[in-house]
Design a protein around this motif. Sequence first.
Motif, short mmCIF file in Angstrom:
data_model
loop_
_atom_site.label_atom_id
_atom_site.label_comp_id
_atom_site.label_asym_id
_atom_site.label_seq_id
_atom_site.Cartn_x
_atom_site.Cartn_y
_atom_site.Cartn_z
N ARG A 221 0.83 55.77 22.33
CA ARG A 221 -0.25 56.83 22.18
C ARG A 221 -1.25 56.47 21.26
NH1 ARG A 221 0.10 61.89 23.77
NH2 ARG A 221 2.34 61.50 24.05
N GLY A 222 -2.64 56.46 21.48
CA GLY A 222 -3.43 56.09 20.74
C GLY A 222 -4.06 54.66 20.76
N ALA A 223 -3.32 53.85 21.66
CA ALA A 223 -3.51 52.55 21.84
C ALA A 223 -4.23 52.17 23.05
CB ALA A 223 -2.15 51.68 21.81
N ALA A 224 -4.51 51.02 23.38
CA ALA A 224 -5.65 50.78 24.20
C ALA A 224 -5.03 50.85 25.59
CB ALA A 224 -6.05 49.22 24.06
N HIS A 225 -3.69 50.54 25.75
CA HIS A 225 -2.80 50.65 26.99
C HIS A 225 -2.35 51.93 27.26
CE1 HIS A 225 -3.23 46.39 27.03
NE2 HIS A 225 -2.53 46.09 25.80
N GLN A 226 -2.66 53.08 26.42
CA GLN A 226 -2.05 54.26 26.96
C GLN A 226 -2.54 54.94 28.08
OE1 GLN A 226 -3.00 57.31 23.97
NE2 GLN A 226 -1.83 59.09 25.59
N LYS A 227 -3.74 54.59 28.59
CA LYS A 227 -4.50 55.29 29.81
C LYS A 227 -3.85 54.48 30.91
CE LYS A 227 -8.79 55.80 31.94
NZ LYS A 227 -10.44 55.65 31.84
N ASP A 228 -3.66 53.07 30.81
CA ASP A 228 -2.85 52.39 31.93
C ASP A 228 -1.64 52.89 32.29
OD1 ASP A 228 -5.23 50.69 32.02
OD2 ASP A 228 -4.51 49.26 30.73
N PHE A 229 -0.78 52.97 31.40
CA PHE A 229 0.70 53.65 31.46
C PHE A 229 0.44 54.95 32.05
CE2 PHE A 229 2.05 50.89 27.81
CZ PHE A 229 2.51 49.94 28.74
N ASP A 230 -0.40 55.87 31.58
CA ASP A 230 -0.60 57.26 32.18
C ASP A 230 -1.07 57.07 33.60
OD1 ASP A 230 0.08 58.49 29.83
OD2 ASP A 230 -2.01 58.58 29.19
N GLU A 231 -1.96 56.32 34.02
CA GLU A 231 -2.57 56.15 35.44
C GLU A 231 -1.03 55.50 36.21
OE1 GLU A 231 -5.67 53.38 35.46
OE2 GLU A 231 -7.17 54.89 34.93
N LEU A 232 -0.34 54.61 35.69
CA LEU A 232 0.91 54.02 36.48
C LEU A 232 1.75 55.18 36.74
CD1 LEU A 232 2.37 51.62 37.59
CD2 LEU A 232 3.45 51.33 35.33
N ALA A 233 2.22 56.02 35.70
CA ALA A 233 2.96 57.08 35.89
C ALA A 233 2.37 58.25 36.83
CB ALA A 233 3.19 57.90 34.64
N ASP A 234 1.23 58.41 36.82
CA ASP A 234 0.70 59.22 38.08
C ASP A 234 0.57 58.52 39.35
OD1 ASP A 234 -1.10 61.55 38.54
OD2 ASP A 234 -2.57 60.33 39.17
N THR A 235 0.40 57.16 39.52
CA THR A 235 0.52 56.48 40.82
C THR A 235 2.03 56.66 41.33
OG1 THR A 235 -1.15 55.17 40.24
CG2 THR A 235 0.25 54.45 42.07
#
Length: 385
Positions: A221-235
Amino acid sequence: MPFTPAALALRRVSAAGRRRAEGWAASPRAVDVITALSCLSLMVLDVPGLAEADNSLSGLTATLVLAAGAATLLARRRLPWLPYLVALVLLGWLHELTLIQFALYSLGRFRGRTAGVLATVGYVVCAYTLFNLPGWPEHRADTLSEFLSLVVPIGVLASGVGIAAYRQDLVAALEDQRAETAALQAVQDERTSVARDVHDLVGRELTVLAVRAEVLAARARGAAHQKDFDELADTARRAHHMLNETIVHRADERATPGLEGLRALAGESERMGSPVTMDIADQAYRLSPLRQTAVYRVVQECLTNAAKHAPGEPVTVTISLRDGRLRAAARNALPALAPPTAPVSSGTGTFSMRERVESMGGTLTAGARDGMYEVVALLPAGLGR
């Protein structure tokens, strides 16, 4: 029909049905030739009498006329009314009753009950009309009782035998159709089972992936890779949703077990009186869940067939891996005596096994040799992918 496993299965059933229906008669044309020759040989016995009768025919010409009439039987499958009409002509001209018997049989045999009954009625009416005309042979039916006891039964019997053969053909065709339907249903059921296994096994992995990605997103959370992990979970969630939409999963049906379920199968088989010896390579447990379910289905069907057709005989199951190929084999001795009662079997188990194995790019062979019955399934192992 495309060369899918289902199509190939149906082709095998159809070929077996055709062989049973044809029986010893390899060629219908050969049967027709034999029929025509048989009819001619019987009619030739009447040639001396025809030559003596007042019909302007000699022995040679009478033989040629009868041969021409018998030749019409070569068309009895496509044009069964042709020999029938010719037979009526010979009946009125030469008082010949042999050809009409073959013609009535052919009509009943290849056109069914309605045509056979109509042809028989027409024959009886024609013969009775001739009976009342001058010139009917004295020693054929010179009284009504002789006519009813000879001429009529000849036609009724010949037509009846033909109609019975026609009905037998219908029964054989219906049996073949049922076998094709059963094979198709077995293949469809196995495909449905494969689809459910895919749903359960792949769906579970997608759920794990989604949960893992959410955990990593929370940690980042708050790091640069948070968005990538969120997208992976959504996929992963979307993929799981698409899987649910594509494959109908019935919650009341359990997924097919893997290799861990084989011991339970062996126990069931031993309780039915067939001891089982299993040799499972340690590497086999590293196979994908889908390949393990395929092996389970093959072994399950083999043990069931052994209990039905070779009760009491020991069964050896071997599962090994070599050169990137998975080999699952089941062997049992053929019984010295047939079971006292015929086993209850739909005859579609081999189709189910073959469909399961071929759907994964493998092959399956089954057959008896040297007093043993063996089923061998070969599949790509898929390790390291």
